[in-house]
Write an enzyme that holds these catalytic residues in place. Structure first.
Site, mmCIF file in Angstrom:
data_model
loop_
_atom_site.group_PDB
_atom_site.id
_atom_site.type_symbol
_atom_site.label_atom_id
_atom_site.label_comp_id
_atom_site.label_asym_id
_atom_site.label_seq_id
_atom_site.Cartn_x
_atom_site.Cartn_y
_atom_site.Cartn_z
ATOM 1 N NE ARG A 32 -3.763 0.384 0.582
ATOM 2 C CZ ARG A 32 -5.056 0.333 1.297
ATOM 3 N NH1 ARG A 32 -5.235 -0.940 1.793
ATOM 4 N NH2 ARG A 32 -5.775 1.401 1.509
ATOM 5 N NE ARG B 224 5.987 12.018 28.769
ATOM 6 C CZ ARG B 224 6.236 11.884 29.918
ATOM 7 N NH1 ARG B 224 5.322 11.617 30.871
ATOM 8 N NH2 ARG B 224 7.457 11.983 30.302
ATOM 9 C CE LYS C 9 12.132 7.065 29.155
ATOM 10 N NZ LYS C 9 11.945 8.696 29.410
ATOM 11 C CG ASN D 153 17.963 18.788 27.010
ATOM 12 O OD1 ASN D 153 18.785 19.431 26.427
ATOM 13 N ND2 ASN D 153 17.643 17.722 27.043
ATOM 14 C CB CYS E 161 20.896 26.795 11.808
ATOM 15 S SG CYS E 161 21.768 28.153 13.072
ATOM 16 C CB CYS F 164 18.596 31.475 12.279
ATOM 17 S SG CYS F 164 20.093 31.302 11.252
ATOM 18 C CB CYS G 294 13.847 23.064 35.999
ATOM 19 S SG CYS G 294 15.410 22.688 35.070
ATOM 20 C CB CYS H 197 23.169 32.827 12.393
ATOM 21 S SG CYS H 197 23.068 31.328 13.395
#
Ligand SMILES: [Zn+2]
Length: 355
Positions: free
Chosen positions: A15, A74, A89, A134, A175, A178, A191, A250
């Site tokens: 498919r 999640r 993980k 982060n 990037c 920028c 935090c 930049c």
């Protein structure tokens, strides 16, 4: 490829092959693409799954954390069993991807991406995927991406919102720096622990994986894919495409200053993990632990899980420690760095401080 193998690939992706933008050539490009995913939490692992289901089979998965029950609501790829085993993980993700497609070459790397290992870990890949939470790591990936001209897909999710952008900083393309010249204010001090809606995670992952696929297929150049930030607000059901442009001054893509590659901004022996009640311990010296032997001689707390990748020890009802085979550990349930070091030393028997 042998005839039988080829037939099975054609059947599996029949498919997908029907899409005129994919076809045999496109599928062949996806099968050959080398993708490195930095961060295999909720977003990164879902991107990995979508890519593998779309035919990608060469992946490196980098993540220094372990699966915890708190992640499951999640995360589409992990299970209660992964959490009970405190599997890294990266390992849980690789295991699951191989169950989806046995021919997948998924290499787990149980570590954090830092300036010390970035050149080694990202080298040789066609595209980098950001599954982190982060900006320090994103700035590091961006430096690497600009230096080597390798594209990367940034994705950020919090609460009901998300931002996704295919960054390919060559020619007149911008990037990350920028648009974000400095680390956002929240990094390193506030935090804040913010909630996140699972569907915002999967939405960002879907857009990210699609951008990877489009890049590999060579689609989207004309529509300015690399100069478009996709942003969404699921609370208001709003979706936007924001045009992003190159900053002529930049520091990174114009002046080629790669300070995140040359300085390690985040490599303390013990440091609180942003957005959690946990402290990460990273021994300065190279260590190789036999975790089963370690689990047998632990005198502090109770061993909850042990595998070749990690050992989880319950120290008090509130505090647990997960030690990885390279001596890194996450002390969960505490934010006091000195106390976390004391617990680490008591559990592992490894002295990181002069007494
Ligand atoms: Zn730039």
């Amino acid at each position: 490829m042998r005839d039988k193998e080829l037939l099975s690939v054609v059947e599996r992706f029949s498919r997908l092959l029907l899409l005129k933008e994919v076809g045999v050539n496109g599928l062949s490009k996806l099968r050959k693409a080398k993708v490195v995913i930095v961060g295999c939490g909720a977003t990164g692992s879902h991107i990995a799954e979508l890519l593998v289901r779309s035919g990608v089979r060469n992946l490196r998965l980098i993540d220094g954390d372990y699966v915890d029950e708190k992640n499951l609501y999640r995360t589409t790829l992990f299970t209660e069993e992964d959490a009970a085993k405190a599997l890294p993980k990266a390992v849980a993700c690789a295991n699951r991807l191989r169950l989806i497609d046995h021919s997948v070459m998924a290499e787990p790397v149980v570590d954090r991406l830092t300036s010390s290992n970035v050149e080694e870990l990202l080298k040789g890949f066609d595209i980098i995927v950001d599954g982190t939470d982060n900006f320090l790591t994103r700035f590091l990936i961006n430096d690497y991406s600009v230096k080597h001209g390798i594209p990367w897909v940034m994705s950020g999710v919090e609460q009901w919102y998300g931002n996704v952008w295919l960054i390919h900083p060559v020619g007149s393309n911008p990037c990350l720096r920028c648009v974000f010249p400095k680390l956002p204010e929240t990094v390193g001090n506030a935090c804040n622990i913010l909630g996140v809606l699972p569907t915002a995670v999967t939405m960002a992952a879907t857009i990210s994986a699609t951008l990877v696929i489009k890049h590999v297929l060579g689609l989207g150049g004309e529509e300015g894919l690399e100069r478009t930030l996709y942003t969404f607000d699921l609370k208001r059901s709003d979706f936007y495409k924001v045009r992003v442009t190159k900053n002529p001054s930049c520091e990174v893509c114009v002046h080629k200053k790669f300070r995140y590659l040359s300085n390690d901004f985040s490599h303390e022996v013990a440091q609180p993990i942003c957005g959690t009640r946990a402290v990460e311990i990273t021994p300065p010296q190279k260590i190789r632990l036999n975790l089963k032997a370690l689990a047998n001689k632990i005198k502090v707390g109770r061993v909850l899980a042990v595998s070749e990748y990690s050992v989880k020890v319950k120290v008090t009802p509130e505090i647990s420690v997960v030690v990885f085979s390279n001596g890194r550990a996450i002390v969960d349930g505490i934010t006091d760095v000195a106390k976390a070091l004391t617990i680490y030393e008591a559990v592992t028997g490894i002295k990181l401080r002069d007494s």
